[in-house]
Scaffold this motif. Structure first.
Motif, mmCIF file in Angstrom:
data_model
loop_
_atom_site.group_PDB
_atom_site.id
_atom_site.type_symbol
_atom_site.label_atom_id
_atom_site.label_comp_id
_atom_site.label_asym_id
_atom_site.label_seq_id
_atom_site.Cartn_x
_atom_site.Cartn_y
_atom_site.Cartn_z
ATOM 1 N N VAL A 88 0.968 -1.234 -0.072
ATOM 2 C CA VAL A 88 -0.043 -0.002 -0.037
ATOM 3 C C VAL A 88 0.779 1.372 -0.068
ATOM 4 O O VAL A 88 0.590 2.242 -0.901
ATOM 5 C CB VAL A 88 -1.036 0.221 1.304
ATOM 6 N N ALA A 89 1.886 1.241 0.867
ATOM 7 C CA ALA A 89 3.172 2.335 0.983
ATOM 8 C C ALA A 89 3.412 2.544 -0.492
ATOM 9 O O ALA A 89 3.798 3.711 -0.805
ATOM 10 C CB ALA A 89 3.913 2.165 2.044
ATOM 11 N N ARG A 90 3.872 1.511 -1.065
ATOM 12 C CA ARG A 90 4.633 1.909 -2.455
ATOM 13 C C ARG A 90 3.566 1.642 -3.743
ATOM 14 O O ARG A 90 4.212 1.861 -5.000
ATOM 15 C CB ARG A 90 5.606 0.803 -2.529
ATOM 16 N N ALA A 91 2.589 1.689 -3.582
ATOM 17 C CA ALA A 91 1.294 1.618 -4.696
ATOM 18 C C ALA A 91 1.709 2.495 -5.615
ATOM 19 O O ALA A 91 1.642 2.220 -6.998
ATOM 20 C CB ALA A 91 -0.144 1.522 -4.166
ATOM 21 N N TRP A 97 5.581 2.668 -12.719
ATOM 22 C CA TRP A 97 6.462 1.918 -13.619
ATOM 23 C C TRP A 97 5.620 0.683 -13.994
ATOM 24 O O TRP A 97 6.321 -0.259 -14.781
ATOM 25 C CB TRP A 97 7.408 1.168 -12.695
ATOM 26 N N ARG A 98 4.239 0.536 -13.870
ATOM 27 C CA ARG A 98 3.581 -0.437 -14.414
ATOM 28 C C ARG A 98 3.697 -0.785 -15.855
ATOM 29 O O ARG A 98 3.716 0.239 -16.775
ATOM 30 C CB ARG A 98 2.138 -0.296 -14.174
ATOM 31 N N GLY A 99 3.704 -1.911 -16.513
ATOM 32 C CA GLY A 99 3.990 -2.324 -17.741
ATOM 33 C C GLY A 99 5.522 -2.348 -18.288
ATOM 34 O O GLY A 99 5.571 -2.125 -19.314
ATOM 35 N N THR A 100 6.357 -2.084 -17.426
ATOM 36 C CA THR A 100 7.744 -1.969 -17.725
ATOM 37 C C THR A 100 8.623 -2.945 -17.037
ATOM 38 O O THR A 100 8.123 -3.662 -16.150
ATOM 39 C CB THR A 100 8.481 -0.718 -17.180
ATOM 40 N N LEU A 104 7.610 -4.632 -13.258
ATOM 41 C CA LEU A 104 7.458 -5.977 -12.811
ATOM 42 C C LEU A 104 8.537 -6.717 -12.188
ATOM 43 O O LEU A 104 7.992 -7.278 -11.003
ATOM 44 C CB LEU A 104 7.397 -6.873 -14.269
ATOM 45 N N ALA A 105 9.609 -6.020 -12.326
ATOM 46 C CA ALA A 105 10.660 -6.731 -11.275
ATOM 47 C C ALA A 105 10.502 -6.094 -9.902
ATOM 48 O O ALA A 105 10.642 -7.087 -9.062
ATOM 49 C CB ALA A 105 12.104 -6.094 -11.720
ATOM 50 N N GLU A 106 10.253 -4.961 -9.679
ATOM 51 C CA GLU A 106 9.838 -4.244 -8.416
ATOM 52 C C GLU A 106 8.718 -4.901 -7.970
ATOM 53 O O GLU A 106 8.586 -5.242 -6.533
ATOM 54 C CB GLU A 106 9.652 -2.809 -8.543
ATOM 55 N N ALA A 165 -1.078 -11.032 -14.092
ATOM 56 C CA ALA A 165 -1.767 -9.816 -13.775
ATOM 57 C C ALA A 165 -1.142 -8.644 -14.528
ATOM 58 O O ALA A 165 -1.312 -7.621 -15.035
ATOM 59 C CB ALA A 165 -1.806 -9.589 -12.396
ATOM 60 N N SER A 166 0.342 -8.832 -14.725
ATOM 61 C CA SER A 166 1.303 -7.668 -15.289
ATOM 62 C C SER A 166 1.633 -7.636 -16.695
ATOM 63 O O SER A 166 2.124 -6.700 -17.223
ATOM 64 C CB SER A 166 2.331 -7.403 -14.498
ATOM 65 N N CYS A 167 1.215 -8.889 -17.391
ATOM 66 C CA CYS A 167 1.830 -9.319 -18.709
ATOM 67 C C CYS A 167 0.793 -8.649 -19.705
ATOM 68 O O CYS A 167 -0.341 -8.452 -19.368
ATOM 69 C CB CYS A 167 1.702 -10.804 -19.038
ATOM 70 N N PRO A 168 1.412 -7.839 -20.559
ATOM 71 C CA PRO A 168 0.504 -7.235 -21.595
ATOM 72 C C PRO A 168 -0.197 -8.199 -22.400
ATOM 73 O O PRO A 168 0.003 -9.405 -22.533
ATOM 74 C CB PRO A 168 1.553 -6.631 -22.750
#
Length: 189
Positions: A88-91, A97-100, A104-106, A165-168
């Motif tokens: 929640v703190a880092r949302a 960076w979503r989609g990169t 995804l690594a983070e 959930a993160s994959c294009p």
């Protein structure tokens, strides 16, 4: 925990003591205002501590999902409390960076405790040299190779869920669990 009734919570400002002197010795008035104090004490306590409700590290555990909904944090209720608070703190940062690959690594590092080597098969390349050969045809697959940050076991189901959930949508995804970090040639060290 519910904030509707907290047994034994005293009001910081009892109403009976604020009444005019005429009612100071009136038993009915004092009992009536004591009942109001019991009802209002949790409300006043929440208002006194309101800033703590908006800090993911301090908010009560039952308030955390609601706070997470404000920033679009998908914190699984089965995760440990500390992990849910960190997500929640880092949302907002993670959404940036979503989609990169970095995003995804983070996300994998934060929610699964793994490091990741991500190879995008989307076929996007560029060159500053005119007349450069075209790249090979895209594989259409996102390859995610993960290994535990602490050398412990990796929850493959959780990793697969985060990757899916993160994959294009135009790519398929494949997850490989490695015993350790790969070297520069793609093999294991």
């Amino acid at each position: 925990m519910t904030r509707a009734a907290v047994p034994g919570l005293a009001s910081r400002w009892p109403i009976g003591g604020l009444l005019p002197a005429l009612y100071a010795d009136d038993d009915l008035a004092q009992r009536f205002t004591a009942g109001l104090d019991t009802v209002l004490a949790p409300v006043l306590s929440v208002l006194d501590n309101l800033p703590a409700y908006f800090d993911p590290s301090l908010t009560p555990a039952d308030f955390l999902p609601w706070l997470g909904s404000w920033v679009g944090a998908d914190a699984d209720p089965a995760w440990p409390d500390g992990l849910r608070r960190a997500v929640v703190a880092r949302a907002v940062e993670l959404h940036r960076w979503r989609g990169t690959r970095r995003g995804l690594a983070e996300h994998l590092r934060l929610s699964c405790g793994v490091h990741a080597d991500i190879q995008d098969g989307g076929g996007v390349v560029w060159s500053s040299e005119p007349g450069t050969e075209l790249p090979p045809a895209p594989t259409g697959e996102l390859l995610v190779r993960v290994w535990a940050a602490d050398g412990g076991p990796v929850d493959a189901g959780r990793v697969q869920g985060v990757v899916a959930a993160s994959c294009p949508v135009h790519l398929t995804s494949r997850v490989e669990i490695l015993p350790g970090p790969p070297d520069e040639t793609g093999g294991l060290t």
